[in-house]
Design an enzyme around this catalytic site. Structure first.
Site, PDB file in Angstrom:
ATOM      1  N   ASP A 113       0.830  -1.203   0.000  1.00 21.41           N
ATOM      2  CA  ASP A 113       0.000   0.000   0.000  1.00 21.41           C
ATOM      3  C   ASP A 113       0.869   1.259   0.000  1.00 21.41           C
ATOM      4  OD1 ASP A 113      -2.851   0.932   0.453  1.00 21.41           O
ATOM      5  OD2 ASP A 113      -1.897   1.905   2.165  1.00 21.41           O
TER       6      ASP A 113
ATOM      7  N   GLU B  42       1.681  -0.622  -5.024  1.00 21.16           N
ATOM      8  CA  GLU B  42       0.632   0.353  -5.290  1.00 21.16           C
ATOM      9  C   GLU B  42       1.319   1.713  -5.220  1.00 21.16           C
ATOM     10  OE1 GLU B  42      -3.235   2.739  -3.851  1.00 21.16           O
ATOM     11  OE2 GLU B  42      -1.515   2.362  -2.584  1.00 21.16           O
TER      12      GLU B  42
HETATM   13  C1  GLC Z   1      -4.188   3.031  -0.705  1.00 16.04           C
HETATM   14  C2  GLC Z   1      -5.423   2.174  -0.593  1.00 16.04           C
HETATM   15  C3  GLC Z   1      -6.552   3.049  -0.152  1.00 16.04           C
HETATM   16  C4  GLC Z   1      -6.210   3.625   1.201  1.00 16.04           C
HETATM   17  C5  GLC Z   1      -4.887   4.364   1.155  1.00 16.04           C
HETATM   18  C6  GLC Z   1      -4.362   4.647   2.543  1.00 16.04           C
HETATM   19  O1  GLC Z   1      -4.285   3.985  -1.696  1.00 16.04           O
HETATM   20  O2  GLC Z   1      -5.686   1.533  -1.797  1.00 16.04           O
HETATM   21  O3  GLC Z   1      -7.767   2.350  -0.087  1.00 16.04           O
HETATM   22  O4  GLC Z   1      -7.211   4.517   1.598  1.00 16.04           O
HETATM   23  O5  GLC Z   1      -3.896   3.609   0.529  1.00 16.04           O
HETATM   24  O6  GLC Z   1      -3.947   3.471   3.154  1.00 16.04           O
END
Ligand code: GLC
Length: 556
Positions: free
Chosen positions: A220, A282
């Site tokens: 994340d 991500e």
């Molecule tokens: C990422 C996740 C999202 C979350 C954010 C903070 O972007 O996909 O859902 O709110 O991180 O953890």
């Protein structure tokens, strides 16, 4: 050490492991299947429905967080990285899920949230209790405020969910104290990744889940861990990514070069395990070349291709993003990935039914422009068949195999995404893509659970999308996905290479192994490629031509 020859080639050649070809299905645990009827999906619910994923034909599942959490951001605020929240079950349920998935030939990827903990994490509680200058505070980003009374935040950074990225704490003696950084919600304090204790802790968390048998981690906010040392002012509103394709100066909180050292160390841990365990970034980073740095041979295995997700539905935009994506990842020997939907964006069956061009709305609600449902689904199906014919690895988001649209008329009172409150009710946020999914048209909560309970209300039109209305029905979106996944595997489409045949303003066509793929973006129907029609996102017209917003797969 792992001696498996299929690991990513350290000399720069293309990687060849399972993950280079995989179709990975994202499960959002609170909305997938609810075994106990409390209205929130859970791990036993997922385990009971794994047969669906095996039948669909995906290779792996990625589970969004299920760890103990106050749920300030639907579990992306983790209070304990080594357990399961009672909402979702127990640690034994995670073990069972991993074992059953393996028995069905499915790999399991879990979510790792290293940028921030929950404010309920024991570390953060200890930091508050210990006061300024303590080693406990040094695990987070605490600073004195500006101004004579320290009542101004240390810099001007904004939170991704709206409002300032700093919150002032009350000291143990009851007086106003320092400020802590949270790039997301106040309940998500950012960790200080310069601190060796933080680094060691996450190496241990990785091992905890690797020892339990997971096949990898979706990381994340992978681009956020390291902040520019001077925490310089930025003066820009914050967004995860806007879809803006122009190159801008790099913000001091994202994509700092030092972040790569962290992933090199993690990669060494993963490579010390047997099998091929993977790291998926991500990272909302542009342009594609910058993103490719995350998947260099000694770093992560894959990164989500959000530039692809954000590209407009026009032939030139799709051609440009596909070409750029392939070039960027080829340059570092990593597989390209493709994704159209996830739990943070408007579902593509609705996004593609909006007339606005470029970018993406942050949620859709009552009073907003409503998508054209039939157009959105037609384009979504065409986009999916285009995506699944591309070489590389593809990500699916639960419910898209049903053609599920965004819930675009969710009552605002029901919204739970912190974005809605923190943006002062200007951004509706992500609840519309997180509504529990329909399995059976005539069952309570459309088969999501044994009762009517559903943590977000399901719209009445969910019945027509239910799995039992589509299973075995020729032409249904579900059967279109199944056939595509089967043909993708049979024809080795994930391996490519892709050879362009046409890249005009109206039609895209390419060859991938034995298949010719054509997508028609123009206003008029076009003849299909010569050969045997294997698959199409909608029927051909009466003259045997490919209509507007249709993709076909033909064997030459
Ligand atoms: C990422 C996740 C999202 C979350 C954010 C903070 O972007 O996909 O859902 O709110 O991180 O953890």
């Amino acid at each position: 050490m792992n001696t498996d020859a299929t690991q990513q080639d350290q000399s720069g050649g293309p990687a060849t492991g399972w993950w280079t070809e995989a179709v990975i299905y994202q499960i959002y645990p609170r909305s997938f299947a609810d075994s106990d009827g409390d209205g929130i999906g859970d791990l036993p619910g997922i385990t009971a429905r794994l047969g669906h994923l095996a039948e669909l034909g995906v290779d792996a599942v990625w589970l969004s967080p299920f760890y103990p959490s106050p749920q300030a951001d639907a579990g992306y605020d983790v209070a304990d990285y080594r357990d399961v929240d009672p909402l979702f079950g127990r640690l034994e349920d995670a073990d069972k899920l991993i074992a059953e998935a393996r028995a069905k030939g499915l790999k399991v990827i879990v979510d790792l949230v290293p940028n921030h903990t929950s404010s309920a994490h024991t570390w953060f509680r200890a930091a508050l209790a210990a006061g300024p200058g303590s080693p406990e505070r040094a695990r987070y980003v605490f600073r004195d405020g500006l101004g004579p009374d320290g009542d101004q935040p240390p810099n001007d950074w904004q939170s991704v969910f709206g409002g300032p990225a700093w919150t002032r704490v009350t000291d143990p003696d009851g007086r106003p104290g320092q400020w802590y950084l949270h790039l997301f919600d106040t309940g998500q304090p950012d960790l200080n990744w310069d601190n060796p204790e933080v680094q060691t802790e996450f190496l241990d968390v990785l091992r905890f889940w690797l020892d339990r048998g997971v096949d990898g981690f979706r990381v994340d906010v992978a681009h956020g861990l390291i902040k520019q040392a001077d925490l310089a002012n930025w003066q820009e509103p914050q967004e995860i990514l806007s879809g803006n394709e122009v190159e801008k100066p790099r913000p001091p909180m994202w994509d700092q070069d030092a972040v790569h050292e962290i992933y090199r160390e993690w990669r060494r841990v993963l490579d010390s395990y047997d099998g091929e365990r993977i790291l998926v970034a991500e990272a909302w980073v542009e342009p594609a070349e910058r993103l490719a740095r995350y998947v260099r041979p000694d770093e992560m295995h894959q990164a989500f291709n959000f530039e692809y997700l954000l590209a407009s539905w026009t032939a030139p935009a799709q051609y440009a993003v596909i070409t750029r994506s392939l070039e960027a990842t080829d340059g570092v020997g990593a597989p390209t990935t493709w994704v159209l939907s996830n739990h943070d964006v408007v579902r593509h069956a609705s996004r593609l039914g909006l007339t606005i061009g470029g970018g993406r709305p942050n949620g859709i609600g009552i009073g907003d422009q409503q998508p054209e449902a039939a157009l959105g689904l037609r384009r979504a199906r065409a986009a999916t068949l285009l995506m699944l014919a591309l070489p590389g690895s593809a990500y699916l988001y639960q419910g898209e195999e049903l053609g599920l649209p965004e819930h675009t008329t969710l009552p605002d009172e029901a919204r739970q995404d912190p974005t809605w409150e923190r943006s002062g009710h200007t951004q509706r946020g992500r609840d519309g893509c997180r509504v529990p999914i329909p399995w059976e048209a005539d069952a309570p909560s459309y088969g999501f659970g044994p009762t009517d309970a559903s943590w977000l209300p399901q719209p009445p039109l969910w019945a027509e999308y239910a799995l039992d209305r589509q299973r075995g029905v020729a032409g249904s979106t579900y059967e279109m996905y199944r056939t595509a996944l089967r043909l993708r595997r049979e024809h080795g489409l994930a391996r490519g290479p892709l050879e362009w045949l046409s890249s005009g303003d109206e039609v895209l066509a390419f060859r991938n192994r034995a298949l010719t793929v054509l997508a028609n973006f123009g206003d008029t129907a076009v003849p299909p490629p010569v050969g045997e029609l294997l698959h199409s996102s909608a029927p051909l017209d009466a003259d045997g031509r490919v209509p507007t917003d249709v993709t076909v797969w033909v064997r030459a």
